[in-house]
Design a protein around this motif. Sequence first.
Motif, PDB file in Angstrom:
ATOM      1  N   CYS A   1      -6.355   3.516  -6.051  1.00  0.00           N
ATOM      2  CA  CYS A   1      -6.469   4.785  -5.334  1.00  0.00           C
ATOM      3  C   CYS A   1      -7.375   5.739  -6.101  1.00  0.00           C
ATOM      4  O   CYS A   1      -7.316   5.795  -7.334  1.00  0.00           O
ATOM      5  CB  CYS A   1      -5.109   5.467  -5.183  1.00  0.00           C
ATOM      6  N   ALA A   2      -8.180   6.474  -5.365  1.00  0.00           N
ATOM      7  CA  ALA A   2      -8.917   7.596  -5.944  1.00  0.00           C
ATOM      8  C   ALA A   2      -7.964   8.786  -5.980  1.00  0.00           C
ATOM      9  O   ALA A   2      -7.193   9.005  -5.045  1.00  0.00           O
ATOM     10  CB  ALA A   2     -10.139   7.923  -5.105  1.00  0.00           C
ATOM     11  N   LEU A   3      -8.002   9.545  -7.068  1.00  0.00           N
ATOM     12  CA  LEU A   3      -7.199  10.758  -7.206  1.00  0.00           C
ATOM     13  C   LEU A   3      -8.138  11.931  -7.007  1.00  0.00           C
ATOM     14  O   LEU A   3      -9.038  12.157  -7.815  1.00  0.00           O
ATOM     15  CB  LEU A   3      -6.525  10.800  -8.579  1.00  0.00           C
TER      16      LEU A   3
ATOM     17  N   GLU B   1       0.825  -1.206   0.000  1.00  0.00           N
ATOM     18  CA  GLU B   1       0.000   0.000   0.000  1.00  0.00           C
ATOM     19  C   GLU B   1       0.859   1.255   0.000  1.00  0.00           C
ATOM     20  O   GLU B   1       0.529   2.238  -0.671  1.00  0.00           O
ATOM     21  CB  GLU B   1      -0.968   0.025   1.185  1.00  0.00           C
ATOM     22  N   SER B   2       1.958   1.222   0.703  1.00  0.00           N
ATOM     23  CA  SER B   2       2.851   2.380   0.711  1.00  0.00           C
ATOM     24  C   SER B   2       3.385   2.663  -0.684  1.00  0.00           C
ATOM     25  O   SER B   2       3.350   3.813  -1.150  1.00  0.00           O
ATOM     26  CB  SER B   2       4.009   2.140   1.677  1.00  0.00           C
ATOM     27  N   LEU B   3       3.858   1.629  -1.369  1.00  0.00           N
ATOM     28  CA  LEU B   3       4.435   1.827  -2.703  1.00  0.00           C
ATOM     29  C   LEU B   3       3.391   2.265  -3.718  1.00  0.00           C
ATOM     30  O   LEU B   3       3.617   3.185  -4.509  1.00  0.00           O
ATOM     31  CB  LEU B   3       5.118   0.548  -3.168  1.00  0.00           C
ATOM     32  N   GLY B   4       2.237   1.601  -3.721  1.00  0.00           N
ATOM     33  CA  GLY B   4       1.186   1.975  -4.658  1.00  0.00           C
ATOM     34  C   GLY B   4       0.660   3.380  -4.405  1.00  0.00           C
ATOM     35  O   GLY B   4       0.372   4.124  -5.344  1.00  0.00           O
TER      36      GLY B   4
ATOM     37  N   VAL C   1      -5.887   8.597  -2.451  1.00  0.00           N
ATOM     38  CA  VAL C   1      -6.465   7.925  -1.289  1.00  0.00           C
ATOM     39  C   VAL C   1      -6.769   6.486  -1.680  1.00  0.00           C
ATOM     40  O   VAL C   1      -7.487   6.247  -2.659  1.00  0.00           O
ATOM     41  CB  VAL C   1      -7.766   8.621  -0.832  1.00  0.00           C
ATOM     42  N   GLY C   2      -6.228   5.531  -0.938  1.00  0.00           N
ATOM     43  CA  GLY C   2      -6.471   4.130  -1.232  1.00  0.00           C
ATOM     44  C   GLY C   2      -7.937   3.764  -1.084  1.00  0.00           C
ATOM     45  O   GLY C   2      -8.591   4.175  -0.119  1.00  0.00           O
ATOM     46  N   THR C   3      -8.450   3.003  -2.042  1.00  0.00           N
ATOM     47  CA  THR C   3      -9.853   2.563  -1.978  1.00  0.00           C
ATOM     48  C   THR C   3      -9.991   1.047  -1.972  1.00  0.00           C
ATOM     49  O   THR C   3     -11.018   0.528  -1.537  1.00  0.00           O
ATOM     50  CB  THR C   3     -10.667   3.128  -3.162  1.00  0.00           C
ATOM     51  N   ASP C   4      -8.974   0.323  -2.458  1.00  0.00           N
ATOM     52  CA  ASP C   4      -9.061  -1.132  -2.493  1.00  0.00           C
ATOM     53  C   ASP C   4      -7.654  -1.709  -2.562  1.00  0.00           C
ATOM     54  O   ASP C   4      -6.795  -1.175  -3.274  1.00  0.00           O
ATOM     55  CB  ASP C   4      -9.849  -1.592  -3.731  1.00  0.00           C
TER      56      ASP C   4
END
Length: 142
Positions: free
Chosen positions: A131-133, A61-64, A79-82
């Motif tokens: 991630c949502a942008l 998650e950190s890298l993505g 913002v991560g969503t999945d």
Amino acid sequence: MTSTSEETLAYLNSHAGALNERMGVVIVEATPERVVATMPVEGNTQPYGLLHGGASVVLAESLGSIGAALNAGPGRFAVGTDINATHHRSATQGLVTGVATPLHVGRTMASFEIVITDESGRRVCTSRLTCALLERDPNPQG
């Protein structure tokens, strides 16, 4: 592909958050096309001495998220969503390396594949992060 300056790496490593610091994550490359980091197995294990699957997911998650943020553009954030992860094999020592590459980068969403390998180059985990942008609020309520 562009290379990552030492200044950029120093900034990312000093602003990657307390969890990454606690887990020993070190970002070694960060461009919109590829983000790479290492993480020690020691200190990130489950009771049987194996790399904890949750630690792999934290690294992924950190890298993505960094990759998505680098692609978001000025005035935007990610913002991560999945997230999902498949754990292929265990790691019991040394460093693991995660490499995030974009699967899709659009105006409002970015998805990355993150491959985590051991020091022998064997795949330990494959993860996908979406991630949502989002636009930064120019007038945040405080």
